[in-house]
Design an enzyme around this catalytic site. Sequence first.
Site, PDB file in Angstrom:
ATOM      1  CE  LYS A 153      -2.228  -0.952   3.825  1.00 42.58           C
ATOM      2  NZ  LYS A 153      -1.668  -2.243   4.251  1.00 42.58           N
ATOM      3  NE  ARG A 174       7.600  -2.803   6.028  1.00 44.84           N
ATOM      4  CZ  ARG A 174       6.287  -2.562   5.959  1.00 44.84           C
ATOM      5  NH1 ARG A 174       5.765  -2.046   4.877  1.00 44.84           N
ATOM      6  NH2 ARG A 174       5.512  -2.852   6.964  1.00 44.84           N
TER       7      ARG A 174
HETATM    8  P1  ADP Z   1       1.408  -2.229   7.848  1.00 46.64           P
HETATM    9  O1  ADP Z   1       0.341  -2.005   6.828  1.00 46.64           O
HETATM   10  O2  ADP Z   1       2.667  -2.768   7.272  1.00 46.64           O
HETATM   11  O3  ADP Z   1       0.959  -2.991   9.062  1.00 46.64           O
HETATM   12  P2  ADP Z   1       1.197   0.536   8.790  1.00 46.64           P
HETATM   13  O4  ADP Z   1       2.320   1.490   8.720  1.00 46.64           O
HETATM   14  O5  ADP Z   1      -0.007   0.823   7.988  1.00 46.64           O
HETATM   15  O6  ADP Z   1       1.879  -0.835   8.406  1.00 46.64           O
HETATM   16  O7  ADP Z   1       0.720   0.355  10.322  1.00 46.64           O
HETATM   17  C1  ADP Z   1       1.614   0.080  11.361  1.00 46.64           C
HETATM   18  C2  ADP Z   1       0.850  -0.029  12.685  1.00 46.64           C
HETATM   19  O8  ADP Z   1       0.233   1.237  12.997  1.00 46.64           O
HETATM   20  C3  ADP Z   1      -0.301  -1.041  12.715  1.00 46.64           C
HETATM   21  O9  ADP Z   1       0.128  -2.345  13.016  1.00 46.64           O
HETATM   22  C4  ADP Z   1      -1.183  -0.442  13.822  1.00 46.64           C
HETATM   23  O10 ADP Z   1      -0.656  -0.719  15.112  1.00 46.64           O
HETATM   24  C5  ADP Z   1      -1.044   1.050  13.594  1.00 46.64           C
HETATM   25  N1  ADP Z   1      -2.096   1.598  12.697  1.00 46.64           N
HETATM   26  C6  ADP Z   1      -1.896   2.165  11.476  1.00 46.64           C
HETATM   27  N2  ADP Z   1      -3.061   2.561  10.937  1.00 46.64           N
HETATM   28  C7  ADP Z   1      -4.035   2.218  11.825  1.00 46.64           C
HETATM   29  C8  ADP Z   1      -5.459   2.339  11.847  1.00 46.64           C
HETATM   30  N3  ADP Z   1      -6.132   2.881  10.821  1.00 46.64           N
HETATM   31  N4  ADP Z   1      -6.122   1.865  12.926  1.00 46.64           N
HETATM   32  C9  ADP Z   1      -5.477   1.303  13.957  1.00 46.64           C
HETATM   33  N5  ADP Z   1      -4.147   1.151  14.006  1.00 46.64           N
HETATM   34  C10 ADP Z   1      -3.422   1.607  12.956  1.00 46.64           C
END
Ligand code: ADP
Length: 197
Positions: A14, A129
């Site tokens: 993403k 990663r």
């Molecule tokens: P990935 O898609 O690789 O898990 P992200 O950078 O999108 O990585 O998210 C990392 C962490 O941040 C998630 O595991 C969660 O703890 C938190 N997080 C991110 N976006 C959200 C969301 N919309 N709601 C709840 N937690 C979130």
Amino acid sequence: MLNIILFGPPGSGKGTQAYRLKERYNLLHISTGDLLREEKAKGSPLGLEAKKYMDNGLLVPDEVVIGMIRVKLEENVGKVAGIIFDGFPRTVAQAEALDQLLEEKETCIEQVLALEVGEDELVRRLLERGKTSGRADDMDEEKIRTRLGEYHTKTALVAGHYAQTDKVANVAGEGTIEEITERLAGELDRGSNGEEE
Ligand code: ADP
């Protein structure tokens, strides 16, 4: 506005694809993961609260994330051509809140692009990663499994929320980065054909 959600499990690409689509369609990229990591790095109260969940691979509570999105929308709606949401919404409650916030601003989600990648490939990419990202949640297979579990129990339902409105396009997320961008762009170009602004 062209508001789109880039949807998919952790490791589905993403972040990479959101960056490329943002450039191509002149969109604002909002990644809740990036926003939360910034707060964590600053050591703000919100960041410290979020850290407890993030470092263990769990979703941060809805109210924290929705509050952050509300601020971003206040700052940007009306000033940008569109928004690409990456990593948000991750629960049905977040999706409902997003719909309402956008409706208040007289706009909506145009399309949900869902990246599909097999589970083994996801784990492989995340561990890879983890070697360079410095992210604690990428270095440990157990935390990766927890994140995939959160995805299956809470986030996968978000696709169902938007499926009712016929806005979801599934896109194969394996292949080269360029190939996947072309698939996503193909869906976007098809989706916005002939529709009103
Ligand atoms: P990935 O898609 O690789 O898990 P992200 O950078 O999108 O990585 O998210 C990392 C962490 O941040 C998630 O595991 C969660 O703890 C938190 N997080 C991110 N976006 C959200 C969301 N919309 N709601 C709840 N937690 C979130």
